[in-house]
Design an enzyme around this catalytic site. Sequence first.
Site, PDB file in Angstrom:
ATOM      1  N   PHE A 222      54.946  60.892   7.805  1.00  0.00           N
ATOM      2  CA  PHE A 222      55.769  60.159   8.787  1.00  0.00           C
ATOM      3  C   PHE A 222      54.877  59.427   9.804  1.00  0.00           C
ATOM      4  O   PHE A 222      55.166  58.293  10.183  1.00  0.00           O
ATOM      5  CB  PHE A 222      56.711  61.121   9.534  1.00  0.00           C
ATOM      6  CG  PHE A 222      58.029  61.319   8.842  1.00  0.00           C
ATOM      7  CD1 PHE A 222      58.085  61.845   7.559  1.00  0.00           C
ATOM      8  CD2 PHE A 222      59.217  60.983   9.468  1.00  0.00           C
ATOM      9  CE1 PHE A 222      59.300  62.029   6.908  1.00  0.00           C
ATOM     10  CE2 PHE A 222      60.442  61.157   8.826  1.00  0.00           C
ATOM     11  CZ  PHE A 222      60.488  61.689   7.552  1.00  0.00           C
ATOM     12  N   CYS A 272      42.812  62.865   6.953  1.00  0.00           N
ATOM     13  CA  CYS A 272      44.064  63.472   6.483  1.00  0.00           C
ATOM     14  C   CYS A 272      45.118  62.525   5.930  1.00  0.00           C
ATOM     15  O   CYS A 272      45.700  62.809   4.894  1.00  0.00           O
ATOM     16  CB  CYS A 272      44.690  64.280   7.623  1.00  0.00           C
ATOM     17  SG  CYS A 272      43.676  65.667   8.123  1.00  0.00           S
TER      18      CYS A 272
HETATM   19  P1  NAI Z   1      35.632  69.942   7.436  1.00  0.00           P
HETATM   20  O1  NAI Z   1      35.025  69.321   6.248  1.00  0.00           O
HETATM   21  O2  NAI Z   1      35.239  69.462   8.788  1.00  0.00           O
HETATM   22  O3  NAI Z   1      35.379  71.533   7.410  1.00  0.00           O
HETATM   23  C1  NAI Z   1      35.534  72.349   6.279  1.00  0.00           C
HETATM   24  C2  NAI Z   1      34.391  73.345   6.275  1.00  0.00           C
HETATM   25  O4  NAI Z   1      34.647  74.331   5.265  1.00  0.00           O
HETATM   26  C3  NAI Z   1      33.024  72.750   5.951  1.00  0.00           C
HETATM   27  O5  NAI Z   1      32.130  72.984   7.027  1.00  0.00           O
HETATM   28  C4  NAI Z   1      32.590  73.474   4.657  1.00  0.00           C
HETATM   29  O6  NAI Z   1      31.194  73.706   4.611  1.00  0.00           O
HETATM   30  C5  NAI Z   1      33.382  74.755   4.751  1.00  0.00           C
HETATM   31  N1  NAI Z   1      33.590  75.434   3.476  1.00  0.00           N
HETATM   32  C6  NAI Z   1      34.038  74.902   2.304  1.00  0.00           C
HETATM   33  N2  NAI Z   1      34.120  75.857   1.369  1.00  0.00           N
HETATM   34  C7  NAI Z   1      33.724  77.020   1.948  1.00  0.00           C
HETATM   35  C8  NAI Z   1      33.599  78.366   1.494  1.00  0.00           C
HETATM   36  N3  NAI Z   1      33.936  78.692   0.236  1.00  0.00           N
HETATM   37  N4  NAI Z   1      33.143  79.298   2.352  1.00  0.00           N
HETATM   38  C9  NAI Z   1      32.816  78.968   3.624  1.00  0.00           C
HETATM   39  N5  NAI Z   1      32.911  77.714   4.114  1.00  0.00           N
HETATM   40  C10 NAI Z   1      33.381  76.753   3.289  1.00  0.00           C
HETATM   41  O7  NAI Z   1      37.214  69.808   7.248  1.00  0.00           O
HETATM   42  P2  NAI Z   1      38.336  69.823   8.394  1.00  0.00           P
HETATM   43  O8  NAI Z   1      38.547  68.463   8.935  1.00  0.00           O
HETATM   44  O9  NAI Z   1      38.092  70.945   9.319  1.00  0.00           O
HETATM   45  O10 NAI Z   1      39.611  70.128   7.508  1.00  0.00           O
HETATM   46  C11 NAI Z   1      39.859  71.408   6.950  1.00  0.00           C
HETATM   47  C12 NAI Z   1      41.286  71.440   6.477  1.00  0.00           C
HETATM   48  O11 NAI Z   1      42.164  71.236   7.586  1.00  0.00           O
HETATM   49  C13 NAI Z   1      41.634  70.356   5.455  1.00  0.00           C
HETATM   50  O12 NAI Z   1      42.566  70.895   4.554  1.00  0.00           O
HETATM   51  C14 NAI Z   1      42.304  69.295   6.291  1.00  0.00           C
HETATM   52  O13 NAI Z   1      43.218  68.530   5.533  1.00  0.00           O
HETATM   53  C15 NAI Z   1      43.034  70.127   7.329  1.00  0.00           C
HETATM   54  N6  NAI Z   1      43.308  69.458   8.589  1.00  0.00           N
HETATM   55  C16 NAI Z   1      42.378  68.633   9.196  1.00  0.00           C
HETATM   56  C17 NAI Z   1      42.656  68.032  10.412  1.00  0.00           C
HETATM   57  C18 NAI Z   1      41.655  67.138  11.067  1.00  0.00           C
HETATM   58  O14 NAI Z   1      42.011  66.495  12.062  1.00  0.00           O
HETATM   59  N7  NAI Z   1      40.428  67.043  10.614  1.00  0.00           N
HETATM   60  C19 NAI Z   1      43.937  68.267  11.113  1.00  0.00           C
HETATM   61  C20 NAI Z   1      44.789  69.177  10.447  1.00  0.00           C
HETATM   62  C21 NAI Z   1      44.486  69.729   9.226  1.00  0.00           C
END
Ligand code: NAI
Length: 480
Positions: A222, A272
């Site tokens: 949305f 996102c």
């Molecule tokens: P990001 O890429 O900044 O952080 C994800 C982290 O997870 C990375 O540091 C990575 O090294 C770590 N990781 C991956 N696999 C792992 C494992 N097996 N063990 C330990 N660490 C692991 O991503 P971000 O932006 O924080 O997004 C995370 C989730 O939240 C996604 O699904 C995204 O769609 C959702 N989201 C993001 C928002 C945003 O504004 N960035 C807002 C709301 C939701």
Amino acid sequence: MVKICCIGAGYVGGPTMAMIAYKCPDIQVVVVDISISRINAWNSDRLPIFEPGLDEVVKSCRDKNLFFSTEVESHVSDAEIVFVSVNTPTKTRGLGAGKAADLTYWESAARMIADVSKSDKIVVEKSTVPVKTAEAIEKILTHNSKGINFQILSNPEFLAEGTAIEDLTSPDRVLIGGRETPEGQKAVAALKAVYAKWVPEDRIITMNLWSAELSKLAANAFLAQRISSINAMSALCEATGADVSEVAYAIGKDSRIGSRFLNASVGFGGSCFQKDILNLVYICECNGLTEVANYWRQVVQINDYQKARFVNRLVASMFNTVSGKKIAILGFAFKKDTGDTRETPAIDVCHGLLGDKAQLSIYDPQVTEDQIRRDLTMNKFDWDHPQHLVPPSPTAKTNVSFTWDAYEATKGAHGVCILTEWDEFKSLDYQRIYDAMEKPAFIFDGRNVVNVEELRKIGFIVYSVGKPLDAWLKDLPAAV
Ligand code: NAI
């Protein structure tokens, strides 16, 4: 002391857990990640992400009840509540490539939780996931559980980058989805009790798991749809002489529409919106809902159209070629007050200009040269993987240079593109910029931050998205 562990120290895991630790001194929060450099940065004076207010929150509770660690397994094993906030990128290969969510990182986190757990746990989906992911995660956990009880909750995050601390301090709502069994409801109550330490109870909404999972995808769809709607209108404004800001103001006065999120621009970006809509499209297709899938797909298509239209406007205005011309890019982050460049429209605009052999000079107050180089050479969707899996910085593109100063970037330029709405771009000395540029001097404002009339008085030829066109641009082709 309740122990919380969060897997994934990214844009979501870092700030959300810092806020929980800050608001709940009686809870121990450990954020773990497989990326050593990210954890080192969280433990240093220079945090891995820029977010207004984040430094203060982290520094006030770090090493008291907030810890960052790479010892993933031991901290998961110790915790009662485990948040999972890992990457959920778009699949690049195989079934659903280019649309479906890639749950590789989620699945490996779930398997690890099952492996190392010695006590019952509440596992919380913080990442944005397809509807019914909880069911898959539940299966992985229960089939490997060794008699341990796992309750899965969905607690999608609604923070917006750039205002994350504000959003977390005073969220519009906190959503918790859980199973409608006594154990499920007990887990919901336990998580609700954490948020209730600072969020008013009437803003903590509980519902079933599938509604919570789908609500996150729906909210992003949305929001993105609103941007594509005003951007579609901006093309019509340019064609008719209407002003998109006036149209947005007029329609925003209708309380059913509301005034927020109606700024026309070069297009939306961020990690996102596109990913979540493509995922929604895929889920619709899997459920045989072709028309619904096509409806949402159009939101992404208009966004791509808007970026291409911007590049076309620019090239057409500059005598149909930018080959060898210096074009200054002001702003590379996908929006102001963040250093995040994931899916930023600047990537597509730069690619478009480089395709026409422009010489780019890029300035963004928060994005490093190294990051921009990666972004301009990376394959689509590759950015959304853990940092240590992304290839190292590639060799320099010779026709791209970087500065830490807007005046330096624009010196000797034929044209200036504003691609992020950083406040500082509103108050630049545009006379000084004009004097140092090649003539005719062009400004292409992809964020509607400049005062068009004042700049025209200085002598610039100005294009501002959705605004009445400069006489120079009127008879030039604009559409893709
Ligand atoms: P990001 O890429 O900044 O952080 C994800 C982290 O997870 C990375 O540091 C990575 O090294 C770590 N990781 C991956 N696999 C792992 C494992 N097996 N063990 C330990 N660490 C692991 O991503 P971000 O932006 O924080 O997004 C995370 C989730 O939240 C996604 O699904 C995204 O769609 C959702 N989201 C993001 C928002 C945003 O504004 N960035 C807002 C709301 C939701």
